[in-house]
Design an enzyme around this catalytic site. Structure first.
Site, PDB file in Angstrom:
ATOM      1  N   ASP A 112       0.866  -1.192   0.000  1.00  0.00           N
ATOM      2  CA  ASP A 112       0.000   0.000   0.000  1.00  0.00           C
ATOM      3  C   ASP A 112       0.898   1.236   0.000  1.00  0.00           C
ATOM      4  O   ASP A 112       2.072   1.162   0.384  1.00  0.00           O
ATOM      5  CB  ASP A 112      -0.917   0.024   1.230  1.00  0.00           C
ATOM      6  N   SER A 113       0.322   2.364  -0.392  1.00  0.00           N
ATOM      7  CA  SER A 113       1.070   3.620  -0.338  1.00  0.00           C
ATOM      8  C   SER A 113       1.500   3.917   1.098  1.00  0.00           C
ATOM      9  O   SER A 113       2.505   4.597   1.308  1.00  0.00           O
ATOM     10  CB  SER A 113       0.189   4.760  -0.847  1.00  0.00           C
ATOM     11  N   CYS A 138      -4.231  -1.447  -2.198  1.00  0.00           N
ATOM     12  CA  CYS A 138      -4.390  -0.001  -2.363  1.00  0.00           C
ATOM     13  C   CYS A 138      -5.235   0.201  -3.618  1.00  0.00           C
ATOM     14  O   CYS A 138      -4.869  -0.272  -4.702  1.00  0.00           O
ATOM     15  CB  CYS A 138      -3.017   0.637  -2.546  1.00  0.00           C
ATOM     16  N   GLU A 159      -4.636   9.609   8.525  1.00  0.00           N
ATOM     17  CA  GLU A 159      -3.226   9.369   8.856  1.00  0.00           C
ATOM     18  C   GLU A 159      -2.757  10.255  10.009  1.00  0.00           C
ATOM     19  O   GLU A 159      -1.863   9.899  10.751  1.00  0.00           O
ATOM     20  CB  GLU A 159      -2.338   9.583   7.622  1.00  0.00           C
ATOM     21  N   CYS A 210     -11.254   2.766  -0.528  1.00  0.00           N
ATOM     22  CA  CYS A 210      -9.888   3.165  -0.151  1.00  0.00           C
ATOM     23  C   CYS A 210      -9.588   2.397   1.123  1.00  0.00           C
ATOM     24  O   CYS A 210     -10.409   2.366   2.048  1.00  0.00           O
ATOM     25  CB  CYS A 210      -9.812   4.669   0.092  1.00  0.00           C
ATOM     26  N   HIS A 222      -7.785   2.962   3.527  1.00  0.00           N
ATOM     27  CA  HIS A 222      -7.677   3.734   4.778  1.00  0.00           C
ATOM     28  C   HIS A 222      -9.028   3.880   5.481  1.00  0.00           C
ATOM     29  O   HIS A 222      -9.085   4.109   6.683  1.00  0.00           O
ATOM     30  CB  HIS A 222      -7.171   5.147   4.480  1.00  0.00           C
TER      31      HIS A 222
HETATM   32  N1  DGL Z   1      -5.001   3.356   0.695  1.00  0.00           N
HETATM   33  C1  DGL Z   1      -4.998   3.911  -0.616  1.00  0.00           C
HETATM   34  C2  DGL Z   1      -6.211   3.423  -1.401  1.00  0.00           C
HETATM   35  O1  DGL Z   1      -6.772   2.379  -1.096  1.00  0.00           O
HETATM   36  C3  DGL Z   1      -4.941   5.414  -0.745  1.00  0.00           C
HETATM   37  C4  DGL Z   1      -4.030   6.157   0.112  1.00  0.00           C
HETATM   38  C5  DGL Z   1      -3.317   7.262  -0.596  1.00  0.00           C
HETATM   39  O2  DGL Z   1      -3.929   8.226  -1.065  1.00  0.00           O
HETATM   40  O3  DGL Z   1      -2.102   7.110  -0.663  1.00  0.00           O
HETATM   41  O4  DGL Z   1      -6.603   4.044  -2.340  1.00  0.00           O
END
Ligand code: DGL
Length: 271
Positions: free
Chosen positions: A8-9, A71, A156, A190, A192
């Site tokens: 993931d990012s 991600c 975050e 997403c 997150h």
């Molecule tokens: N967790 C990432 C996703 O599922 C996005 C996070 C980011 O913007 O880096 O899209």
């Protein structure tokens, strides 16, 4: 044989990893968070693709034969090019899977009204990946998307429970429902966003379900491993778990343990 790579990012993929590991605990896992370069959500196609390919290569170099892009942004902007153009050249026997297709596959069966909503990063929404994938599996379902550019930074920075953070969340949810009041299923597109799932449930009417991807991806991976015994054989099974981050490990460990819901002790990697 090697671990299953999960990328993931930043921290979001840990919510998916937790569900994957709960349903497939026998495998070894190597998680990579590119925290130094996150968020990816507002970055261009080329940048997300370059970063994702670099991360996939790193996981391959560390012995992974199978990598999950946990991600949505990376799955939307980089997965297809990596699968079609890069893998045949750099690693024809290795595989990279994403999170959008498994989610789109089940979404149609979760909605009664046949109207669904997607909350995601700007990159995922602009890519139109959910619209295109859902059309393949459930063309009868109407889909509306809302990008939530502030949610990843808010989450975050642990501000999602603050009054200001909640205002941003409420505003984007309101925008989504204004697009289509018949929505009865909202996918958190997403990785997150599961951290705000219970807050979303508390502000939404009871007939709207909020779906996070972890269990869906875990089930899809389990099914994939059954259907691809040649890949399953490449995945080592000692139940181990290791974390890598491109950021300072001290910062990563503290936040990551919230997303993973368990202790995290990462190793720093330099690109
Ligand atoms: N967790 C990432 C996703 O599922 C996005 C996070 C980011 O913007 O880096 O899209």
């Amino acid at each position: 044989m090697g671990p299953i790579g999960v990328f993931d990012s930043g921290y979001g993929g840990l919510t998916v990893l937790a569900d994957i590991r709960a349903s497939l605990p026998q495998y070894d896992y190597l998680y990579l968070g590119d925290n130094a370069r996150a968020p990816y959500g507002t970055r261009s196609f080329d940048v997300v693709y370059d970063y994702t390919l670099e991360a996939v290569q790193e996981l391959f170099d560390r012995g992974c034969s199978l990598v999950i892009l946990a991600c949505n942004t990376a799955s939307a902007k980089a997965l297809r090019t990596i699968q079609q153009n890069d893998l045949p050249q750099i690693a024809p026997n290795k595989r990279v899977l994403g999170v959008i297709r498994p989610s789109a596959e089940v979404l149609g069966s979760l909605t009664k009204s046949k109207h669904v909503g997607i909350l995601a990063t700007e990159g995922t929404v602009k890519s139109n990946s959910y619209v295109l994938e859902l059309e393949k599996f459930s063309p009868e379902v109407t889909i509306h998307q809302q990008s939530c550019p502030m949610w990843v930074p808010i989450i975050e920075n642990n501000r999602h429970d603050s009054e200001a953070g909640r205002l941003f969340i409420q505003e984007d949810v309101k925008r989504l429902l204004e697009k289509d009041p018949a929505i009865d299923t909202i996918l958190l597109g997403c990785t997150h966003y599961p951290l705000v799932k219970s807050y979303l449930e508390s502000i939404l009417p009871n007939h709207i379900s909020v779906i996070s991807q972890g269990k869906i991806v875990a089930e899809s991976l389990s099914d994939y491993l059954i259907r691809h015994p040649e890949m399953e054989m490449e995945c080592s099974k000692n139940g181990s778990l290791q974390f890598l981050t491109s950021e300072n490990t001290h910062v990563f460990n503290e936040k990551a343990s919230v997303f993973y819901n368990g202790p995290v002790d990462a190793v720093h990697i330099k690109w």
